[in-house]
Design a protein around this motif. Structure first.
Motif, PDB file in Angstrom:
ATOM      1  N   VAL A  91       0.844  -1.199   0.000  1.00  0.00           N
ATOM      2  CA  VAL A  91       0.000   0.000   0.000  1.00  0.00           C
ATOM      3  C   VAL A  91       0.880   1.250   0.000  1.00  0.00           C
ATOM      4  O   VAL A  91       0.628   2.201  -0.746  1.00  0.00           O
ATOM      5  N   GLY A  92       1.921   1.246   0.811  1.00  0.00           N
ATOM      6  CA  GLY A  92       2.843   2.380   0.838  1.00  0.00           C
ATOM      7  C   GLY A  92       3.530   2.589  -0.505  1.00  0.00           C
ATOM      8  O   GLY A  92       3.676   3.721  -0.965  1.00  0.00           O
ATOM      9  N   ALA A  93       3.942   1.502  -1.144  1.00  0.00           N
ATOM     10  CA  ALA A  93       4.592   1.604  -2.456  1.00  0.00           C
ATOM     11  C   ALA A  93       3.628   2.167  -3.494  1.00  0.00           C
ATOM     12  O   ALA A  93       4.027   2.973  -4.347  1.00  0.00           O
ATOM     13  N   GLN A  94       2.362   1.772  -3.423  1.00  0.00           N
ATOM     14  CA  GLN A  94       1.364   2.307  -4.351  1.00  0.00           C
ATOM     15  C   GLN A  94       1.196   3.810  -4.139  1.00  0.00           C
ATOM     16  O   GLN A  94       1.091   4.573  -5.104  1.00  0.00           O
ATOM     17  N   CYS A  95       1.184   4.236  -2.887  1.00  0.00           N
ATOM     18  CA  CYS A  95       1.087   5.670  -2.586  1.00  0.00           C
ATOM     19  C   CYS A  95       2.323   6.407  -3.080  1.00  0.00           C
ATOM     20  O   CYS A  95       2.218   7.507  -3.644  1.00  0.00           O
ATOM     21  N   GLU A  96       3.494   5.829  -2.881  1.00  0.00           N
ATOM     22  CA  GLU A  96       4.728   6.455  -3.356  1.00  0.00           C
ATOM     23  C   GLU A  96       4.718   6.588  -4.874  1.00  0.00           C
ATOM     24  O   GLU A  96       5.216   7.584  -5.411  1.00  0.00           O
ATOM     25  N   ASP A  97       4.147   5.615  -5.585  1.00  0.00           N
ATOM     26  CA  ASP A  97       4.007   5.719  -7.044  1.00  0.00           C
ATOM     27  C   ASP A  97       3.162   6.931  -7.418  1.00  0.00           C
ATOM     28  O   ASP A  97       3.458   7.628  -8.391  1.00  0.00           O
TER      29      ASP A  97
END
Length: 127
Positions: free
Chosen positions: A28-34
């Motif tokens: 989820v964090g990686a998706q937000c960072e994207d």
């Protein structure tokens, strides 16, 4: 998985999954960072579906706040249920950034309760 509900200019509203925990907080964090890498300057996390949030999820949200801050952006959280709103307050995280009662409140007066100009967009490619 994160669901992008609205994307307009540099603002994104994304709905968190029902559980944000050790098993999925990194994703989820990686998706937000994207989203940030693709131009998101204001990220509103809609927590209306969250029924379980552990320390991994809380750490992910704090990390996102720092990442957005490094990009001159803003993280806003909306719609925590009463339990997690209280947890947020007890941890002192409301001093870092308050939790808004609704997504509309998190977006602020600029949006005036209107959906004009807002589009529902798919997440960045590669999800």
């Amino acid at each position: 998985m994160l669901t992008v509900l609205m994307q307009h200019e540099g603002t994104v509203v994304a709905q968190l999954p029902e559980q944000v925990d050790y098993d999925n907080a990194t994703l989820v964090g990686a998706q937000c960072e994207d989203l940030v890498r693709h131009g998101c300057a204001t990220l509103v996390l809609d927590a209306s579906r969250v029924d379980y949030l552990d320390s991994s999820g809380i750490s992910m949200i704090i990390k996102l706040s720092r990442i957005l801050g490094d990009h001159a952006g803003t993280l806003r959280v909306a719609n925590f249920n009463a339990h997690y709103h209280q947890v947020w307050r007890l941890l002192g995280l409301d001093s870092l950034f308050p939790v808004s009662p609704t997504v509309q409140a998190a977006l602020g007066p600029r949006w005036n309760g209107s959906a004009s100009g807002m589009t529902i967009s798919p997440p960045p490619s590669g999800w």
